[in-house]
Motif scaffolding. Structure first.
Motif, short mmCIF file in Angstrom:
data_model
loop_
_atom_site.label_atom_id
_atom_site.label_comp_id
_atom_site.label_asym_id
_atom_site.label_seq_id
_atom_site.Cartn_x
_atom_site.Cartn_y
_atom_site.Cartn_z
N ALA A 1 -4.45 9.09 -4.38
CA ALA A 1 -5.04 7.76 -4.18
C ALA A 1 -5.41 7.12 -5.51
O ALA A 1 -5.19 5.92 -5.73
CB ALA A 1 -6.26 7.88 -3.28
N GLU A 2 -5.99 7.92 -6.40
CA GLU A 2 -6.38 7.41 -7.71
C GLU A 2 -5.14 6.92 -8.49
O GLU A 2 -5.17 5.85 -9.12
CB GLU A 2 -7.08 8.51 -8.49
CG GLU A 2 -7.66 8.07 -9.82
CD GLU A 2 -8.43 9.19 -10.51
OE1 GLU A 2 -9.49 8.90 -11.09
OE2 GLU A 2 -7.97 10.35 -10.45
N VAL B 1 -11.67 6.40 -5.86
CA VAL B 1 -11.20 5.01 -5.96
C VAL B 1 -12.32 3.99 -5.90
O VAL B 1 -12.10 2.80 -6.13
CB VAL B 1 -10.15 4.69 -4.87
CG1 VAL B 1 -8.95 5.61 -4.99
CG2 VAL B 1 -10.77 4.77 -3.47
N TYR C 1 -1.00 -0.33 -6.66
CA TYR C 1 -0.96 -0.51 -5.21
C TYR C 1 -2.24 -1.19 -4.72
O TYR C 1 -3.33 -0.91 -5.22
CB TYR C 1 -0.74 0.83 -4.50
CG TYR C 1 0.69 1.31 -4.60
CD1 TYR C 1 1.63 0.92 -3.67
CD2 TYR C 1 1.09 2.11 -5.67
CE1 TYR C 1 2.96 1.33 -3.79
CE2 TYR C 1 2.42 2.52 -5.80
CZ TYR C 1 3.34 2.12 -4.84
OH TYR C 1 4.64 2.51 -4.97
N ASP C 2 -2.08 -2.06 -3.73
CA ASP C 2 -3.22 -2.85 -3.23
C ASP C 2 -4.06 -2.08 -2.24
O ASP C 2 -5.18 -2.51 -1.90
CB ASP C 2 -2.69 -4.12 -2.56
CG ASP C 2 -1.89 -4.98 -3.52
OD1 ASP C 2 -2.50 -5.60 -4.39
OD2 ASP C 2 -0.64 -5.01 -3.40
N ALA C 3 -3.57 -0.95 -1.73
CA ALA C 3 -4.29 -0.14 -0.75
C ALA C 3 -3.57 1.20 -0.64
O ALA C 3 -2.47 1.38 -1.19
CB ALA C 3 -4.30 -0.84 0.62
N ILE C 4 -4.20 2.13 0.05
CA ILE C 4 -3.51 3.37 0.39
C ILE C 4 -3.69 3.62 1.88
O ILE C 4 -4.65 3.15 2.50
CB ILE C 4 -3.99 4.60 -0.42
CG1 ILE C 4 -5.51 4.82 -0.25
CG2 ILE C 4 -3.62 4.47 -1.88
CD1 ILE C 4 -5.86 5.93 0.70
N TYR D 1 -11.98 -0.22 -2.86
CA TYR D 1 -10.52 -0.08 -2.75
C TYR D 1 -10.15 0.18 -1.29
O TYR D 1 -10.70 1.08 -0.64
CB TYR D 1 -10.03 1.05 -3.64
CG TYR D 1 -8.53 1.13 -3.75
CD1 TYR D 1 -7.81 0.13 -4.38
CD2 TYR D 1 -7.83 2.23 -3.24
CE1 TYR D 1 -6.42 0.21 -4.50
CE2 TYR D 1 -6.46 2.33 -3.36
CZ TYR D 1 -5.75 1.31 -3.98
OH TYR D 1 -4.39 1.38 -4.09
N LYS E 1 -3.86 3.57 -7.03
CA LYS E 1 -4.67 2.45 -7.51
C LYS E 1 -4.31 2.12 -8.96
O LYS E 1 -4.17 0.94 -9.32
CB LYS E 1 -6.15 2.80 -7.39
CG LYS E 1 -7.08 1.68 -7.86
CD LYS E 1 -8.55 2.09 -7.73
CE LYS E 1 -9.46 0.96 -8.21
NZ LYS E 1 -10.90 1.35 -8.13
N ARG E 2 -4.15 3.16 -9.78
CA ARG E 2 -3.88 2.94 -11.20
C ARG E 2 -2.56 2.23 -11.44
O ARG E 2 -2.46 1.38 -12.34
CB ARG E 2 -3.90 4.29 -11.94
CG ARG E 2 -3.49 4.20 -13.40
CD ARG E 2 -3.79 5.48 -14.16
NE ARG E 2 -3.23 6.66 -13.55
CZ ARG E 2 -1.96 7.05 -13.70
NH1 ARG E 2 -1.13 6.31 -14.42
NH2 ARG E 2 -1.53 8.15 -13.13
N GLY F 1 0.83 -1.19 0.00
CA GLY F 1 0.00 0.00 0.00
C GLY F 1 0.87 1.25 0.00
O GLY F 1 1.99 1.24 0.52
#
Length: 669
Positions: A159-160, A217, A167-170, A221, A163-164, A106
């Motif tokens: 965060a967007e 997200v 990354y599996d999480a933030i 997510y 994800k793009r 993350g």
């Protein structure tokens, strides 16, 4: 070892599977966020990828990266900034590396606020209000409403992007006194608009950040919020407000809460050795009682038996320590396998990690007990192309590291130690209150010597003839106390620090310590704390409703040559040591020039004139010098490597000694 192994066999809570939102995790051991001093540098990206990849192989259920700034104003040197395309492209390499070995990772979204340094970010730092920072000694600019709106959008955009790029999480950084925490606290938020004043106003930006991220997200997510459970700052957020904030974050769409403790400028130790293992878990446990999402803890969770109990007892749902993953890249793997004996435990010294981030320019982060940490690319732990006969002389921390590293590289190693116990300076350091973690390192080295079949010869001083039969000899005999040229130094009541720490002499009641470096301060703390009964005894007396056990009437005075004391102690720890000395009533006389030791006193001068310090015992803590060795004679016969204090005693510390020993042993081929 048997007791530890039995404890670990019974530790099952950490091995339970769990969920953070839609993210299924195989167990409860995460890796928390920390900056490595490698970020933001193109030539260090491979090194950073290898660092995370090795921890993924070590079975971290989820790795949280060091913070990536959402705007340039929220960054620092050696930090990625998510508004820069080239930084986002570089950050995309980390999930690729971690996913390649089956791990999850993350990205932490970060904004320094008033902790930013103008010289590093190229502009005046911004914050809720224009209140100077004790850390940077700068006054930030109060954010406008436009600044706040842009920052909220920057968090969402970051965060967007995370994800793009895979990354599996933030994780949103809202703790440790950074920007979102600054908004929440009345100490740093004096605004009178919608983002200040009432508690609802102070938490507004954090809630807006979460909602904006959730809009970008989507609902599935995983979003973690690192919130402050306790600021450790006078007049800051109350416990009641903290609970309400946690509930508001859950309602806004957060999937888990990672509970941070303390600000960088608070005067309460939070990550140092003096903090008991799991010492702040109760703070997280109190929050957990009021939310239905997972709660994560981190501070001083360095051993499985403590962490497992906290999860089993309902204080935490997951643990996310950071520095223990520096000490051992297989932190989770060993815990899950029940290999407590083989765990290289973080000793919370901060010497090669946190202290490296507090200097300018920043130094790359590593680990005192694992000098490969952060440099796995440079030092791959593979067998040497040829096996050599290696002798190591001295079994202090440097010698132990040298013996272990040489054996890991496939060499035939014999370790010589003239004393009856392993550990050297670490064995002495472990006696200091709050420093018993040093015994964990001795335990680990001892276990590794046995596993690697190193021949250990105790109470043995090898001859030159004996050592001449080896291909390589590593001399790690360390240091001995320096005896200053002071009249009266040979009097019977004058001793050195090693005699005190090794229990070779009885302690006096009116003590003068000559020397105010790290060792002098440690000895003063030990002797001042020793006036009082042990905590278990005090607890017993209270339980039996007895009067408090009496203390020994011992006075401790430290004599410092300069106008400072505690020199040589790392920046993140020095203030804690000094604070403890003050609490214990240790007297410090600064700018003291020692002239003579008499049977009843130490006589000297300060800028104010002559001073006589009454003393029935004088302890010399006036530095160290290299122990005698025979390197020059031996060098004519074999390849000799002198490391640590044996090579150079000036400015020696454990981090340097262990690193030199590691490098010398590694390079044998």
């Amino acid at each position: 070892m048997r007791v530890i192994d039995e404890l670990q066999v019974k530790s099952r809570a950490l091995s339970l599977s769990g969920r953070i939102g839609s993210l299924e995790l195989p167990h409860r051991i995460l890796m928390g966020s920390m900056h490595m001093g490698l970020e933001g540098q193109k030539d260090k990206l491979e090194q950073l990828c290898d660092f995370y990849q090795e921890r993924a192989r070590g079975q971290a259920a989820l790795i949280i990266t060091g913070g990536a700034a959402v705007t340039p104003a929220g960054g620092a040197d050696n930090m990625y900034v998510l508004s820069r395309d080239e930084d986002v492209e570089a950050l995309a390499a980390l999930p690729r590396a971690v996913h390649e070995v089956g791990g999850k990772i993350g990205l932490q979204l970060f904004h320094s606020g008033r902790y930013a340094v103008s010289e590093e970010i190229g502009e005046q730092p911004v914050a809720p209000s224009a209140i100077a920072s004790r850390i940077t000694r700068e006054t930030p600019r109060a954010m406008t409403l436009e600044d706040i709106e842009e920052t909220v959008l920057a968090f969402a955009s970051g965060a967007e992007k995370a994800k793009r790029v895979g990354y599996d999480a933030i994780e949103i950084m809202g703790s440790e006194g950074y920007l979102l925490n600054q908004f929440l606290s009345p100490v740093t938020n004096h605004r009178e608009d919608a983002y200040g004043g009432s508690f609802e106003g102070r938490m507004r930006i954090s809630i807006e950040v979460v909602r904006a991220i959730r809009d970008r997200v989507g609902p599935d997510y995983p979003v973690i919020f690192r919130m402050s459970g306790f600021d450790c700052m006078p007049n800051s957020t109350t416990p009641e407000e903290t609970i309400l904030f946690a509930q508001a974050l859950e309602e806004a769409g957060v999937d888990a809460l990672n509970i941070g403790i303390g600000w960088h400028e608070s005067r309460v130790p939070t990550v140092q050795q003096v903090v008991p293992r799991g010492g702040f878990a109760a703070v997280a446990g109190a929050i957990r009682q009021h939310v239905s999402i997972p709660v994560i803890g981190a501070n001083r969770l360095n051993v499985p038996e403590v962490a497992d109990e906290l999860i089993a007892d309902g204080y935490l749902d997951f643990i996310a320590p950071a520095r223990p993953w520096l000490a051992d890249a297989e932190f989770a793997k060993k815990i899950l396998a029940g290999d407590r004996a083989g765990l290289n435990v973080c000793i919370a010294c901060n010497q090669s990690c946190l202290d490296h981030t507090l200097v300018r320019p920043h130094l790359p982060v590593s680990c005192l007990v694992n000098p490969r940490a952060g440099q796995e690319t440079l030092w791959p732990m593979v067998k040497s192309h040829a096996s050599r006969k290696v002798a190591v002389v001295g079994a202090g921390p440097a010698g132990l590291q040298a013996a272990v590293t040489a054996a890991q590289r496939g060499h035939d190693v014999v370790l010589y130690e003239r004393e009856s116990e392993l550990g050297g300076q670490f064995r002495m350091a472990g006696r200091i209150p709050g420093k018993d973690e040093f015994y964990e390192t001795i335990r680990y080295y001892t276990e590794m010597l046995e596993r690697l079949s190193v021949v250990v010869k105790m109470q043995t001083e090898p001859t030159i003839e004996e050592l001449s039969s080896f291909h390589h000899v590593i001399i790690a005999q360390g240091v001995v106390p320096r005896i200053p040229e002071i009249p009266g130094r040979d009097l019977p009541h004058v001793v050195n620090y090693a005699q005190i720490l090794n229990g070779e002499v009885q302690v006096g009641n009116q003590i003068a310590i000559i020397g105010a470096g790290g060792i002098g301060c440690d000895v003063a703390t030990l002797l001042a704390e020793g006036r009082h009964a042990k905590p278990a005894v005090e607890s017993f007396f209270r339980g039996q409703q007895l009067p408090e056990p009496p203390s020994i009437p011992r006075e401790v005075t430290v004599l410092a040559r300069s106008n400072r004391y505690g020199n040589g102690i790392g920046r993140s720890t020095r203030w804690v040591v000094k604070q403890e000395m003050q609490r214990l009533g240790v007297r410090v006389v600064m700018e003291f020039q020692c002239r003579e030791i008499t049977p009843e006193a130490v006589v000297g001068e300060t800028p104010e004139g002559a001073v006589v310090i009454p003393a029935d015992q004088v302890i010399l803590c006036a530095g160290q010098e290299s122990a005698s060795h025979f390197a020059e004679q031996l060098a004519e016969r074999v390849q000799v490597h002198v490391v640590g204090g044996a090579r150079e005693s000036k400015g020696i510390n454990a981090a340097r000694a262990i690193r030199e020993a590691f490098e010398a042993a590694y390079q044998i081929s």
